[in-house]
Design an enzyme around this catalytic site. Structure first.
Site, PDB file in Angstrom:
ATOM      1  CE  LYS A  34      -0.257  -0.020   5.055  1.00  0.00           C
ATOM      2  NZ  LYS A  34      -0.975  -0.637   6.182  1.00  0.00           N
ATOM      3  NE  ARG A 132      -6.869   0.467  10.618  1.00  0.00           N
ATOM      4  CZ  ARG A 132      -5.613   0.274  10.219  1.00  0.00           C
ATOM      5  NH1 ARG A 132      -4.658   1.092  10.620  1.00  0.00           N
ATOM      6  NH2 ARG A 132      -5.296  -0.745   9.426  1.00  0.00           N
ATOM      7  CE1 TYR A 265      16.407  32.761   6.633  1.00  0.00           C
ATOM      8  CE2 TYR A 265      15.560  30.556   6.248  1.00  0.00           C
ATOM      9  CZ  TYR A 265      15.936  31.794   5.771  1.00  0.00           C
ATOM     10  OH  TYR A 265      15.835  32.062   4.434  1.00  0.00           O
ATOM     11  CG  MET A 313      11.669  26.071   0.728  1.00  0.00           C
ATOM     12  SD  MET A 313      10.897  27.450  -0.133  1.00  0.00           S
ATOM     13  CE  MET A 313       9.982  28.245   1.177  1.00  0.00           C
TER      14      MET A 313
HETATM   15  C1  LIG Z   1      -0.393  -1.753   6.813  1.00  0.00           C
HETATM   16  C2  LIG Z   1      -1.049  -3.037   7.094  1.00  0.00           C
HETATM   17  C3  LIG Z   1      -0.306  -4.219   7.217  1.00  0.00           C
HETATM   18  C4  LIG Z   1       1.194  -4.242   7.300  1.00  0.00           C
HETATM   19  O1  LIG Z   1       1.591  -3.699   8.544  1.00  0.00           O
HETATM   20  P1  LIG Z   1       3.149  -3.611   8.933  1.00  0.00           P
HETATM   21  O2  LIG Z   1       3.139  -3.117  10.339  1.00  0.00           O
HETATM   22  O3  LIG Z   1       3.751  -2.617   8.010  1.00  0.00           O
HETATM   23  O4  LIG Z   1       3.712  -4.957   8.776  1.00  0.00           O
HETATM   24  C5  LIG Z   1      -1.007  -5.410   7.311  1.00  0.00           C
HETATM   25  N1  LIG Z   1      -2.365  -5.427   7.308  1.00  0.00           N
HETATM   26  C6  LIG Z   1      -3.097  -4.299   7.225  1.00  0.00           C
HETATM   27  C7  LIG Z   1      -4.575  -4.391   7.245  1.00  0.00           C
HETATM   28  C8  LIG Z   1      -2.475  -3.060   7.134  1.00  0.00           C
HETATM   29  O5  LIG Z   1      -3.219  -1.947   7.078  1.00  0.00           O
END
Ligand SMILES: *Cc1c(COP(=O)(O)O)cnc(C)c1O
Length: 369
Positions: A34, A132, A265, A313
């Site tokens: 993802k 969730r 800065y 920046m």
């Molecule tokens: C992101 C995610 C993972 C992977 O999690 P990691 O901690 O990066 O291994 C697995 N399952 C779901 C549903 C996720 O959202």
């Protein structure tokens, strides 16, 4: 030359997946790709993960799953994050495995499946305690009944059940066992309805590496695929993983200054002695966290230096010390085997290494374009 060079070692991704397969002890691996593969490049990372033996790849968003098919991935692909407006017809046509968290989403998939050639494969997502995604334990029986009905009508195939852990990165946290217990109960609840799952899956990276009793049929590591250990490794060898991302920049100016010179800065850094400053041509517009000033480190010619003063920046400054052999043109390692890790940057800037690689990785396409 661009401000930051983001390099990805795809062989590391393949090797990490092969290593995770060993940790998985017979369970299959779904490499989670993802968010553009945590900034490592969706299609390239998925290809590398397949080379390492990932039978599955997983993405949050449907468009990512469809992009993988377009890129030529022909293996099992799983996607899980959408509401009732899920592009179900496209996903079914592309033979993507889909998650179902509610009766509304199931109905959308069933509806699209009526006109489609293939039968959609669905995985029931159960909220075992993360709070969730997923159907609550309370609403699970009704969703299972609806799924069994749709399967009986030949409109879907219920192939999976899955959940996600809240505290896997804290091995021993009591919620892990509690969620596992809820997950097992959910599986039983489904099996009582004669649902026969191909895959039951719960484990993220941390769980894959620390709880072999919770691998079930399939593990879903993300961060570990990219070589970043999700928990401290008691053996100290990072579970045999190798970071896939490196971030470099360049010193563009080196100059001697007296003691008491305020730097950048606001003069948040003042030279404690006569010294040499190095100017690095990368700043927050290039993705260098602004709060890295006076906390994060970089490496130049094998030596670690803290960023001196505020990140600007387009640039930041490093106090190279009074007797340096560093010259303009030298490479600056923000992240790499010869310098800090993504975890070091996360600790310095108050975030997690996931966000560090997503941020730097987000610069990748721009840079290579
Ligand atoms: C992101 C995610 C993972 C992977 O999690 P990691 O901690 O990066 O291994 C697995 N399952 C779901 C549903 C996720 O959202």
């Amino acid at each position: 030359m661009s401000a930051l060079q983001i390099e990805i070692d795809y062989q590391a991704i393949s090797d990490n997946v092969a290593t995770l397969r060993k940790h998985a002890n017979g369970a299959e691996v779904m490499a989670v790709v993802k968010a553009d593969a945590y900034g490592h490049g969706l299609a390239e990372a998925a290809r590398a993960a397949r080379d390492g033996g990932a039978a599955w790849v997983g993405v949050a968003q449907p468009r990512e799953a469809l992009a993988l098919r377009v890129a030529g991935d022909t293996g099992r692909i799983f996607t899980w994050l959408y509401g009732p407006d899920v592009p179900a017809a496209d996903l079914i046509a592309a033979d993507i495995d889909v998650s179902v968290s509610s009766e509304e989403v199931l109905a959308a998939i069933v509806e699209a499946g009526r006109d489609a050639k293939g039968t959609p494969r669905v995985h029931i997502c159960v909220d075992t305690g993360l709070g969730r995604e997923g159907v609550t334990i309370h609403d699970l029986p009704a969703l299972l009944d609806a799924a069994v009905q749709a399967q009986g009508d030949g409109l879907v195939r219920v192939v999976g059940i899955w959940s996600h852990l809240a505290w896997a990165d804290q091995p021993g946290h009591p919620t892990i066992d509690l969620q596992a217990e809820n997950f097992r109960a959910a599986v039983v609840c489904a099996e009582e309805r004669d649902i026969d799952f191909e895959v039951r899956h719960l484990a993220n990276s941390a769980c894959t590496l620390t709880r072999s009793d919770l691998h079930f049929d399939l593990v879903r590591p993300g961060i570990a695929v990219y070589g970043l250990p999700p928990v401290a490794d008691p053996e100290g060898n990072a579970f045999g993983l190798r970071p896939a991302m490196a971030v470099h920049s360049e010193v563009i100016l080196v100059k001697d200054v007296p003691a008491g010179q305020g730097v950048s800065y606001g003069h948040d850094y003042v030279t404690p002695y006569a010294t040499t400053l190095g100017l690095v041509s990368a700043g927050y517009a290039d993705g260098v966290f602004r709060n890295a000033g006076n906390v994060a480190e970089v490496a130049i010619r094998g030596t670690r230096f803290q960023i001196s003063g505020r990140v600007c920046m387009d640039q930041f400054v490093v106090d190279l010390g009074p007797a340096t052999d560093i010259v303009a043109g030298d490479t600056v390692t923000l992240i790499g085997p010869e310098g800090p890790s993504a975890r070091d940057w996360a600790t310095a800037t108050g975030t997690i290494d996931y966000e560090i690689v997503c941020r730097f990785g987000g610069l990748r396409d721009k840079d290579s374009a």
